[in-house]
Design an enzyme around this catalytic site. Sequence first.
Site, PDB file in Angstrom:
ATOM      1  N   CYS A 182       4.853  -5.907  -0.209  1.00  0.00           N
ATOM      2  CA  CYS A 182       5.184  -6.686  -0.092  1.00  0.00           C
ATOM      3  C   CYS A 182       4.759  -8.421  -0.209  1.00  0.00           C
ATOM      4  O   CYS A 182       3.262  -8.643   0.319  1.00  0.00           O
ATOM      5  CB  CYS A 182       5.651  -6.916   1.473  1.00  0.00           C
ATOM      6  N   CYS A 233       3.433  -9.745   3.067  1.00  0.00           N
ATOM      7  CA  CYS A 233       1.613  -8.947   3.114  1.00  0.00           C
ATOM      8  C   CYS A 233       0.553  -9.424   2.726  1.00  0.00           C
ATOM      9  O   CYS A 233      -0.581  -9.837   2.914  1.00  0.00           O
ATOM     10  CB  CYS A 233       1.791  -7.674   3.215  1.00  0.00           C
TER      11      CYS A 233
END
Length: 402
Positions: free
Chosen positions: A140, A143
Amino acid sequence: MSADFPLACSVFCTRVPISCHCACRRRRLCKTMMAASCARTLGKVARIVLDTPTCRLTNNAALLTRNYMRGQVKTYCVSSGFKSRPVRGRILGSAFLLGGGFGLYQTVKLQFQHHLAAEKIQAPGLATDPKLTLYQYKTCPFCSKVRAFLDYHDFSYEIVEVNPVMRQEIKWSTYRKVPILMVDGTVQINDSSVIISALKTYLITKEKTIPEVLSCYPEMKSKNDSGKDVIEFGNKYWVMVNNEDADHLYPEKDSRKEEIKWRKWADDWLVHLISPNVYRTPTEALASFDYIVREGKFGTFEGFFAKYLGAAAMWVISKRLKKRHNLQNDVRQDLYKAVNEWVAAIGKNKKFMGGDQPNLADLAVFGVLRVMEGLQAFDDMMENTKGKNWYRRMQKATQHVS
């Protein structure tokens, strides 16, 4: 200080009930002061000997020191023994003087080491930092932004990889997105930009706790155009510091404004170029999901279906994303244009947007682009844009040392 100080100090340290940390500090203080007292004693004895050319010495030089500490030595010492020549007394005085000087050096050195140790304990990113746990999907981009920030600032943190299908790892949270950062197992921080801004504020504003810092980033619930509930956070691109700290953090006139601008650009534009590029063709989509399954948290059966069905689904979805964000037919061109625009904004005379060191915009852009590493889109970007040198510098800057 009197010669009785070591005794008084030892009594004080053993009889006063204090915390373990304070006790250690006071014991170190006592040892330091005792060493200083001894050093001064040797220095005084040396001056006595040097000032007394015809001093009559005892058979044992230790008697001179002992008599002085008992207050029995004034200007010279008389005892059974022999009468020395002046040079012998001066040699002995020099020895005492050297001993005192060495003792004083060791005292200063010890005190300086303790001072550095105390600063290290209190410094951000070190032993007193809170325990951090990051709940994430490794692939992600949001993230990845948080990891880039934590690694650059050398935070120690644990990672919990979340299964993107079941998300059992965050079933305890009403906030169902990642990243989520838990602080000391009790304080939850949501949203990648809030995590970064809050921790940066915490690093600079030492007098505030993390819960106090989080009050600067209020959670706001609303509904979007489709009637779906959405959560946004106020001030999420702002580092909340006073004017003096802001002048130090942002020395150039528009550096704060530029940092906020490009952090928002990374979230609102750059991140939307990733999926259309990594799922551009069926072959690239399959390679991307092979990477996602390999790096993510999937079971064998689940991973098999995720790889093939997910790749097919995301290849179709990427076409919709291209239309939604008004991308060119060849989405690579939008990626190249964005990276070159970023490098042009940095300028030729700076290593990073932050100057000689990365700022939060550098970390955000790097974090987003990093999720493409190992894929064809990343190789094409490095080959066809001017971002290669900046990217390599960011890789080096964010190498995390555990």
